[in-house]
Motif scaffolding. Sequence first.
Motif, PDB file in Angstrom:
ATOM      1  N   TYR B  70     107.971  14.008 -70.429  1.00 22.74           N
ATOM      2  CA  TYR B  70     108.008  12.475 -71.038  1.00 22.74           C
ATOM      3  C   TYR B  70     108.122  12.817 -72.398  1.00 22.74           C
ATOM      4  O   TYR B  70     107.071  13.205 -73.113  1.00 22.74           O
ATOM      5  N   THR B  78     103.218   3.577 -70.156  1.00 21.38           N
ATOM      6  CA  THR B  78     104.021   3.843 -68.990  1.00 21.38           C
ATOM      7  C   THR B  78     103.714   5.062 -68.155  1.00 21.38           C
ATOM      8  O   THR B  78     104.204   5.172 -66.983  1.00 21.38           O
ATOM      9  N   GLU B  96     104.170  14.117 -77.698  1.00 20.49           N
ATOM     10  CA  GLU B  96     103.958  12.980 -78.715  1.00 20.49           C
ATOM     11  C   GLU B  96     103.680  13.522 -79.929  1.00 20.49           C
ATOM     12  O   GLU B  96     102.887  14.617 -80.173  1.00 20.49           O
TER      13      GLU B  96
HETATM   14  C1  LIG Z   1     107.966   3.087 -78.367  1.00 22.57           C
HETATM   15  S1  LIG Z   1     106.845   4.357 -78.634  1.00 22.57           S
HETATM   16  C2  LIG Z   1     106.494   4.848 -76.799  1.00 22.57           C
HETATM   17  C3  LIG Z   1     105.841   3.939 -75.951  1.00 22.57           C
HETATM   18  C4  LIG Z   1     105.551   4.568 -74.770  1.00 22.57           C
HETATM   19  N1  LIG Z   1     106.875   5.377 -74.141  1.00 22.57           N
HETATM   20  C5  LIG Z   1     105.113   3.757 -73.513  1.00 22.57           C
HETATM   21  O1  LIG Z   1     106.013   3.049 -72.937  1.00 22.57           O
HETATM   22  O2  LIG Z   1     103.936   3.931 -73.060  1.00 22.57           O
HETATM   23  C6  LIG Z   1     107.627   5.930 -79.312  1.00 22.57           C
HETATM   24  C7  LIG Z   1     106.647   6.866 -79.408  1.00 22.57           C
HETATM   25  O3  LIG Z   1     107.501   7.979 -79.804  1.00 22.57           O
HETATM   26  C8  LIG Z   1     106.772   8.647 -80.933  1.00 22.57           C
HETATM   27  N2  LIG Z   1     107.784   9.740 -81.379  1.00 22.57           N
HETATM   28  C9  LIG Z   1     108.679   9.315 -82.152  1.00 22.57           C
HETATM   29  N3  LIG Z   1     109.461  10.460 -82.554  1.00 22.57           N
HETATM   30  C10 LIG Z   1     109.019  11.448 -82.081  1.00 22.57           C
HETATM   31  C11 LIG Z   1     109.385  12.831 -81.808  1.00 22.57           C
HETATM   32  N4  LIG Z   1     110.436  13.250 -82.600  1.00 22.57           N
HETATM   33  N5  LIG Z   1     108.538  13.604 -81.199  1.00 22.57           N
HETATM   34  C12 LIG Z   1     107.674  13.048 -80.286  1.00 22.57           C
HETATM   35  N6  LIG Z   1     107.259  12.035 -80.268  1.00 22.57           N
HETATM   36  C13 LIG Z   1     107.962  10.948 -81.084  1.00 22.57           C
HETATM   37  C14 LIG Z   1     106.013   7.586 -81.624  1.00 22.57           C
HETATM   38  O4  LIG Z   1     104.963   8.280 -82.113  1.00 22.57           O
HETATM   39  C15 LIG Z   1     105.608   6.702 -80.500  1.00 22.57           C
HETATM   40  O5  LIG Z   1     104.469   6.799 -80.135  1.00 22.57           O
END
Ligand SMILES: C[S@@+](CC[C@H](N)C(=O)[O-])C[C@H]1O[C@@H](n2cnc3c(N)ncnc32)[C@H](O)[C@@H]1O
Lengths: 348, 218
Positions: B70, B78, B96
């Motif tokens: 994930y 989620t 994350e």
């Molecule tokens: C829209 S949120 C995700 C919500 C989660 N999927 C849920 O539905 O519970 C996007 C997440 O991706 C993380 N993120 C963004 N770019 C990333 C990267 N390059 N590597 C890891 N995490 C990343 C952000 O910190 C953020 O927490």
Amino acid sequence: MYTYISLAPIGLFAYDADGKQLASIIFKLDDAKGRFIDASGSELTEDDKGLIKKLGKKDDQIIFEIQKDGFGSEFPNISGETVRNNISKLAISTGFVKDAGQYYQYLNELNSEITRISIKAASTEDRLLIHAVSTIDELESTANTLAIRLKEWYGLYYPELLERVRSNEKLVSLIASNPKREDLSDDAGLSMGGDYSDEDVIALQNYAIIIDGMYRQIKDLEAYIDKKALMIMPNVTRIVSPTLASRLLAEVGSLEKIAKLPSSTLQVMGAEKALFRHIMGQGPSPKHGLIFQAPVINQAQKKQRGKRSRMLASTLSIAFRMDYFDKCLTGGDLLKEKFDKKIENIKG
Amino acid sequence: MKATIDGIYRFGKDFATLSMVPKYKIYDEKIIRKGKDEYRVWDPKKSKLGAALRMGLKETGLFEGAKVLYLGIANGTTASHISDIVGPRGVIYGVEFSPRSIRDLLLVAKRRTNIMPILSDARIPQRFASRVEKVNVVYQDIAQKDQSAIFIRNAETFLKKGGIAMIAIKARSIDVTENPKKIFAQEKQKLQAKFNIITDIKLGHFEVDHAFFVCKLK
Ligand SMILES: C[S@@+](CC[C@H](N)C(=O)[O-])C[C@H]1O[C@@H](n2cnc3c(N)ncnc32)[C@H](O)[C@@H]1O
């Protein structure tokens, strides 16, 4: 023929290019976490060395999957691929655990521990930045005080140079590299200054070298701050320069605290004196503090500055929150676009 | 009770998962009790996979015992439902890069030991590969400009043959000024270079200007 090494939560594995396992080192469940964490670094650990010794191969025949000092690396490599395809079975067949349940329990603890350590490391990043900012301020004020003394000292010898070179930093650097007036200019013979012996000149030069070192250190720290600021405040630095972002952060003390400030406080931060005068009924309310350093404000017409400061502060306050809570970089882009549009609108 | 889709139950228009850890809520989800069982209702406003189900998603590739990577797991909203679906014999490797979000996930992973919290950048799989394994499902929700490339890279590295890869794409994260339709078409094309797209869903009013793709590696 190359040998491929990969690291797994249960140990180290070496395979040849055909996917045949050549050797391995299996951790003990009790000390596996520490050994895994050690082996994740780029330095060669005892376990790495042990495996290489077992293989009996030359170093340049060995390809790691992670970066290791002095070795080639390839990601993914056949060793990692093979191990990742059946790690839980390997964990059992090597006797590392007795069943899959035990393996995943261990893996959960391993990942949680590494994550806790990394969070801790990340949480001190903002404080490192703040120390660097304060160090610059102190170096700057010390270097300038020392430079005044140097100027007086040097002024007795070659006062004309002080007239020509106004910036302390440039002057110090000139004197540090060569203080002799006949080397600095052709008409030095006409100088009003007194004559210094070689000994006098060297004493002066050594003093200048120290101050010059401070100015250089300031430059280095500035570059360091810019890099760190971009990393820990990717959204804020879309809106203002890394330097200003760091100054704001240093003023408040931590990313967490600044993320929780109301934007009205951000707007006047660094204008405490003016605010105090205002509260005492002796001046107008300050419209902007540190953020006045941003070109969008200080290059605007006077009557627009208040409005712009307010907009900038509220945009920054959102950006600081993003950087503290969630670093989705694209948030900053969107924010910047909105901000630019707003500024455009109030112009008209 | 019988599942509608592997591990996913239906109550009227709502979807829910059978809680692996009864009595503990993850976000303020609704709970439906049936005897000793607790079903956690999947909030389509808080989870894009939840929204995709409401918009007609039929195949998720998730099953009891599945292994999942994930990317962008955040605080685990989620992921908590996926954790219910894959159960104690399954695993979720949750990557994350925001320390703040993953701090909350650490607490979730204490009770749900099938979640492996990994603070790392999804762009650089080399940094976390030694702690994960090949998986049945890759799920990505990171809202980054280069998200399709990141998705492809990770699927190529970690997805088992025949596995399923799902991605939520936010149009505004690619380009704020461009028409979302155009962006989705362009991202779809990027994905199609490497994947066969099995399902292509818009998340509608649950998540404006979001598309959801379910893919298989070619
Ligand atoms: C829209 S949120 C995700 C919500 C989660 N999927 C849920 O539905 O519970 C996007 C997440 O991706 C993380 N993120 C963004 N770019 C990333 C990267 N390059 N590597 C890891 N995490 C990343 C952000 O910190 C953020 O927490």
